[in-house]
Write a protein that holds these residues in place. Structure first.
Motif, mmCIF file in Angstrom:
data_model
loop_
_atom_site.group_PDB
_atom_site.id
_atom_site.type_symbol
_atom_site.label_atom_id
_atom_site.label_comp_id
_atom_site.label_asym_id
_atom_site.label_seq_id
_atom_site.Cartn_x
_atom_site.Cartn_y
_atom_site.Cartn_z
ATOM 1 N N THR A 150 0.812 -1.216 0.000
ATOM 2 C CA THR A 150 0.000 0.000 0.000
ATOM 3 C C THR A 150 0.846 1.267 0.000
ATOM 4 O OG1 THR A 150 -0.220 -0.318 2.398
ATOM 5 C CG2 THR A 150 -2.033 -1.033 1.020
ATOM 6 N N PHE A 151 0.338 2.270 -0.735
ATOM 7 C CA PHE A 151 0.954 3.590 -0.863
ATOM 8 C C PHE A 151 2.364 3.515 -1.455
ATOM 9 C CE2 PHE A 151 -2.284 4.168 2.439
ATOM 10 C CZ PHE A 151 -3.012 5.201 1.866
ATOM 11 N N GLY B 177 5.848 4.429 -10.010
ATOM 12 C CA GLY B 177 6.830 3.639 -10.742
ATOM 13 C C GLY B 177 6.840 2.190 -10.322
ATOM 14 N N GLU B 178 6.781 1.929 -9.017
ATOM 15 C CA GLU B 178 6.709 0.552 -8.522
ATOM 16 C C GLU B 178 5.412 -0.114 -8.969
ATOM 17 O OE1 GLU B 178 8.852 0.500 -4.205
ATOM 18 O OE2 GLU B 178 7.182 1.894 -4.436
ATOM 19 N N TRP B 179 4.333 0.640 -8.915
ATOM 20 C CA TRP B 179 2.997 0.141 -9.282
ATOM 21 C C TRP B 179 3.000 -0.321 -10.733
ATOM 22 C CZ3 TRP B 179 -1.362 2.203 -12.141
ATOM 23 C CH2 TRP B 179 -2.620 1.765 -11.716
ATOM 24 N N ASN B 180 3.613 0.470 -11.602
ATOM 25 C CA ASN B 180 3.677 0.108 -13.023
ATOM 26 C C ASN B 180 4.651 -1.039 -13.272
ATOM 27 O OD1 ASN B 180 1.786 1.957 -14.091
ATOM 28 N ND2 ASN B 180 3.275 3.610 -13.991
ATOM 29 N N ALA B 181 5.764 -1.055 -12.542
ATOM 30 C CA ALA B 181 6.798 -2.055 -12.783
ATOM 31 C C ALA B 181 6.378 -3.447 -12.329
ATOM 32 C CB ALA B 181 8.090 -1.647 -12.076
ATOM 33 N N ARG C 103 -4.133 -4.027 -9.373
ATOM 34 C CA ARG C 103 -3.822 -2.616 -9.160
ATOM 35 C C ARG C 103 -5.035 -1.886 -8.572
ATOM 36 N NH1 ARG C 103 -1.325 -3.166 -14.582
ATOM 37 N NH2 ARG C 103 0.927 -2.796 -14.420
ATOM 38 N N ARG C 104 -4.735 -0.994 -7.631
ATOM 39 C CA ARG C 104 -5.796 -0.191 -7.011
ATOM 40 C C ARG C 104 -5.346 1.261 -6.886
ATOM 41 N NH1 ARG C 104 -9.032 -1.493 -1.268
ATOM 42 N NH2 ARG C 104 -10.962 -0.471 -1.926
ATOM 43 N N TYR D 217 -1.480 4.736 -4.942
ATOM 44 C CA TYR D 217 -1.354 3.440 -5.611
ATOM 45 C C TYR D 217 -1.170 2.313 -4.596
ATOM 46 C CZ TYR D 217 -0.439 6.657 -9.430
ATOM 47 O OH TYR D 217 -0.541 7.691 -10.344
ATOM 48 N N SER D 218 -1.786 1.159 -4.906
ATOM 49 C CA SER D 218 -1.545 -0.039 -4.108
ATOM 50 C C SER D 218 -1.642 -1.265 -5.005
ATOM 51 C CB SER D 218 -2.538 -0.145 -2.947
ATOM 52 O OG SER D 218 -3.864 -0.279 -3.415
#
Length: 380
Positions: A146-147, A151-155, A163-164, A336-337
């Motif tokens: 969470t949070f 960049g991490e979310w996409n990678a 994805r949330r 992002y999470s």
């Protein structure tokens, strides 16, 4: 193979901070070793409170730590600010067991930042795989990161990772020279309202003091903890942080800590805790013993803006929720999470829900941005 540390004390601060706060990123005090250590040493984030440390570690052939994910095995969903209570209820009604779950987070802190501490995306992907492996080893239902950064979310997102998105409100410094300079950028009505609110606090005989570094005394923490407990008990039922935690960060993180304290008739009556980063001020906790019109706005939002301008910080992150922040110059920012759900049926159901939710968040962000308090061309 990965390793698991049962306490942040089992990881050298130099290794943790080298990956959590790399030199190419602005310093974030809330992912520092000192912050996590204070949470554990104080007993705020330990197994007894439902936060059993399971920090996942990757090492190279020479034994050098190359990746860390600050993770906890959790028996509840409190203190996270990314709500999955509905998923837990539905799964348990269907006969599943949602807890324990593995949570990668800064406990009790909805502050965006790195969550997969590693040098590159390949190592972050390896950490993500290790988290799934640890989930299976612990017989947990899921992993929640969470949070994390976009960049991490996409990678890492995609495949087994769902994805949330959500929304926070951040204030952005456009090179303002003073608070009045910031006010000039607002529409006339919003400018007038903020001036009225700030004057209203002063007219009630309330003064504000900003203390940081060695100026923070135990007396400040005593007063702030009283505010925190009073407000937290009414808001959550059981506040998450204990008194020891505040002394620990006062001892180890004073230069990165800002307390805004409100006084009336010589007595401290309210306060806000912030952390000072390399390019941002992170608003965290607030509390008050007396309740006066506009006191919350002044203590938490306007003083934070004043401080950020004086320190030339790029933004103020004011925490979770609160559409009322928009009128005070804090604009909607997407968060992002990522979520891995081991049960295929639950994963499919949540994936469908999240697809609709992401569209809703996009719509909400656009609608909120349309009500920006900043001047449009015709207001100049």
């Amino acid at each position: 193979m990965h390793e698991v540390a049962a306490s942040v004390r089992d990881i050298r601060a130099s290794d943790w901070d080298r990956l959590a706060n790399p030199p190419d990123r602005p310093f974030n005090p809330l992912v520092s070793h000192a912050f996590f250590l204070a949470l554990e040493q104080s007993g705020s984030a330990i197994a007894k409170t439902g936060w059993a440390p399971r920090h996942v570690i990757l090492k190279d052939a020479a034994g050098q730590i190359t990746g860390i994910a600050p993770a906890y095995l959790k028996s509840h969903s409190q203190g996270e600010y990314v709500f999955d209570h509905g998923w837990a209820d539905a799964f348990q009604r269907a006969g599943g067991r949602y807890y324990p779950k593995l949570q990668v987070a800064v406990p009790f802190s909805p502050v965006p930042g790195l969550r997969l501490f590693a040098a590159d995306d390949a190592m972050r992907a390896a950490l993500a795989k290790a988290l799934i492996d640890q989930c299976k080893a612990d017989r947990a239902s899921s992993v929640h990161v969470t949070f994390l950064t976009e960049g991490e979310w996409n990678a890492v997102g995609g495949g087994p990772w769902l994805r949330r998105n959500d929304i926070q409100f951040h204030w952005h410094n456009q090179g303002y020279a003073s608070f009045d300079d910031f006010l000039k950028s607002l529409s006339s009505q919003k400018r007038k309202n903020i001036r009225k609110e700030r004057a209203g606090v002063a007219e009630q005989g309330i003064t504000l003091e900003c203390v940081t570094g060695s100026d923070i005394r135990e007396a400040h923490w005593d007063a702030f903890f009283e505010f925190y407990m009073d407000t937290g008990a009414r808001k959550w039922g059981r506040p998450y942080l204990n008194r020891t935690f505040f002394s620990l960060i006062g001892n180890t993180m004073a230069e990165h800590t800002l307390l805004v304290m409100a006084k009336r008739n010589g007595r401290m009556i309210a306060g806000a805790l912030n952390f000072i980063g390399g390019d941002a001020l992170f608003g965290r906790n607030w509390g008050a013993l007396e309740h006066h019109p506009f006191l919350h706005f002044e203590t938490c939002y306007y003083q934070a803006i004043d401080f950020a301008i004086s320190r030339k910080l790029a933004r103020v992150e004011a925490g979770a929720q609160g559409d009322h922040k928009l009128a005070r110059g804090y604009l909607p920012q997407k968060t992002y999470s990522l979520h891995y759900l081991a049960h295929p049926g639950l994963s499919r159901a949540v994936a469908e829900y999240l697809e609709a939710e992401r569209a809703g968040v996009d719509h909400e962000q656009a609608a909120l941005a349309a009500h920006s308090p900043f001047r449009h061309e015709q207001d100049f």
